[in-house]
Design an enzyme around this catalytic site. Structure first.
Site, PDB file in Angstrom:
ATOM      1  N   ASP A   1      51.203 -27.643  18.919  1.00 25.89           N
ATOM      2  CA  ASP A   1      49.944 -28.380  18.980  1.00 25.89           C
ATOM      3  C   ASP A   1      49.387 -28.705  17.604  1.00 25.89           C
ATOM      4  O   ASP A   1      49.862 -28.198  16.578  1.00 25.89           O
ATOM      5  CB  ASP A   1      48.905 -27.593  19.810  1.00 25.89           C
TER       6      ASP A   1
ATOM      7  N   ASN B   1      41.169 -17.045  26.740  1.00 24.57           N
ATOM      8  CA  ASN B   1      40.935 -17.629  28.071  1.00 24.57           C
ATOM      9  C   ASN B   1      42.247 -17.915  28.802  1.00 24.57           C
ATOM     10  O   ASN B   1      42.238 -18.571  29.847  1.00 24.57           O
ATOM     11  CB  ASN B   1      40.088 -18.908  27.950  1.00 24.57           C
TER      12      ASN B   1
ATOM     13  N   HIS C   1      44.883 -19.638  27.550  1.00 23.69           N
ATOM     14  CA  HIS C   1      45.614 -20.860  27.190  1.00 23.69           C
ATOM     15  C   HIS C   1      46.910 -20.542  26.445  1.00 23.69           C
ATOM     16  O   HIS C   1      47.032 -19.516  25.782  1.00 23.69           O
ATOM     17  CB  HIS C   1      44.726 -21.852  26.419  1.00 23.69           C
TER      18      HIS C   1
ATOM     19  N   GLU D   1      44.370 -25.628  28.249  1.00 24.64           N
ATOM     20  CA  GLU D   1      43.198 -24.854  28.633  1.00 24.64           C
ATOM     21  C   GLU D   1      43.209 -24.582  30.141  1.00 24.64           C
ATOM     22  O   GLU D   1      43.934 -25.252  30.889  1.00 24.64           O
ATOM     23  CB  GLU D   1      41.935 -25.636  28.251  1.00 24.64           C
TER      24      GLU D   1
HETATM   25  C1  F6R Z   1      48.318 -22.282  18.557  1.00 21.91           C
HETATM   26  C2  F6R Z   1      48.484 -21.865  19.954  1.00 21.91           C
HETATM   27  C3  F6R Z   1      47.376 -21.094  20.615  1.00 21.91           C
HETATM   28  C4  F6R Z   1      47.273 -19.673  20.075  1.00 21.91           C
HETATM   29  C5  F6R Z   1      46.153 -18.901  20.759  1.00 21.91           C
HETATM   30  C6  F6R Z   1      46.010 -17.489  20.209  1.00 21.91           C
HETATM   31  O1  F6R Z   1      49.443 -23.039  18.135  1.00 21.91           O
HETATM   32  O2  F6R Z   1      49.480 -22.134  20.538  1.00 21.91           O
HETATM   33  O3  F6R Z   1      47.605 -21.077  22.008  1.00 21.91           O
HETATM   34  O4  F6R Z   1      48.500 -19.022  20.291  1.00 21.91           O
HETATM   35  O5  F6R Z   1      44.946 -19.577  20.599  1.00 21.91           O
HETATM   36  O6  F6R Z   1      45.583 -17.536  18.897  1.00 21.91           O
HETATM   37  P1  F6R Z   1      45.498 -16.221  17.986  1.00 21.91           P
HETATM   38  O7  F6R Z   1      46.907 -15.796  17.733  1.00 21.91           O
HETATM   39  O8  F6R Z   1      44.832 -16.670  16.727  1.00 21.91           O
HETATM   40  O9  F6R Z   1      44.733 -15.211  18.768  1.00 21.91           O
END
Ligand code: F6R
Length: 245
Positions: free
Chosen positions: A67, A136, A138, A143
């Site tokens: 992403d 959440n 994702h 989302e």
């Molecule tokens: C970012 C991604 C997101 C993160 C998620 C957890 O490329 O794929 O889904 O993996 O937001 O983020 P952290 O590791 O910062 O808790």
């Protein structure tokens, strides 16, 4: 579905890196799917160490990131392209021309998403997908409520995600409100996947995703359909799991 519980974030990174390294040694050329965020940092540190030690070679590796924020150029220090250069690509022998991150500045984002999917197909699909999980549920920026069959597309970020990610920006208003993300269907097409999770704040959602019902309201629960996924979870993120692993 394989679940490995480890004592701390360092061990999480090492175990996840070993899984990827084992496949990298068997498959050439190799296509990596990559995630950003704080969780995979120990994993990328270990991949860099293994590369410098001569144990793994990135010269035939290409990569596709999950992403990118819409509206941030790759030179912005909060863009995911910038993050990947800083935390992995600048430290291993990968050809940067073969590293792909969705373009947050694309003039026609919808056409860009379709082209991104096409490029992944032409590369032969993702051999190993790295994933983290949002508080959440994702994965990527899929989302809650995202179709479990979704493909790469432009999405609106939930308030909870904007709040979670505001720690990296000067003020919450600076956090982009849209992103380009691979879809859940795209992620499920990967041949292998590893999801890393650490911290007590992930315990509830990790248990819901691994042991709860499959639902679009917990996007990571779709990974129960993945044929070759390993969850590498620290003890504090595993406290709500009921099964024995
Ligand atoms: C970012 C991604 C997101 C993160 C998620 C957890 O490329 O794929 O889904 O993996 O937001 O983020 P952290 O590791 O910062 O808790």
């Amino acid at each position: 579905m394989n679940v490995i519980i480890v004592p701390n974030a360092e061990e999480m990174g090492k175990q996840a890196a070993q899984l990827i390294a084992a496949e990298m040694k068997k498959t050439s050329p190799f296509v990596l799917g990559l995630a950003t965020g704080s969780t995979p940092l120990t994993l990328y540190k270990e991949l860099i160490r293994l590369n410098k030690a001569g144990e793994i070679d990135f010269s035939k590796v290409s990569s596709f990131n999950l992403d990118e924020y819409v509206g941030l150029p790759g030179t912005h220090d909060q863009s995911y392209r910038y993050f990947m250069n800083q935390n992995l690509f600048d430290h291993v022998n990968i050809d940067k021309a073969r590293t792909h991150v969705p373009d947050g500045m694309a003039k026609d984002p919808t056409a860009h998403c379709a082209a991104y999917e096409q490029m992944m197909r032409e590369a032969g699909g993702v051999d190993y997908q790295v994933l983290g999980i949002g508080s959440n549920g994702h994965i990527g920026f899929n989302e809650p409520g995202s179709s479990l069959a979704s493909r790469t597309r432009v999405v609106k970020l939930k308030e909870s995600t904007i709040k979670d990610n505001s720690r990296f920006f000067a003020k919450i208003e600076d956090v982009p409100t849209q992103a380009i993300t691979m879809g859940i269907g795209t992620i499920l097409d990967s041949k292998h996947a590893v999801l890393v999770a650490n911290g007590a704040n992930k315990a509830e959602i990790v248990a819901a995703a691994i042991e709860g019902s499959v639902t679009a309201w917990v996007p990571a629960s779709a990974l129960q359909f993945h044929l070759a996924i390993t969850w590498v979870i620290t003890q504090d993120a595993a406290t709500k799991l009921k099964g024995k692993y």
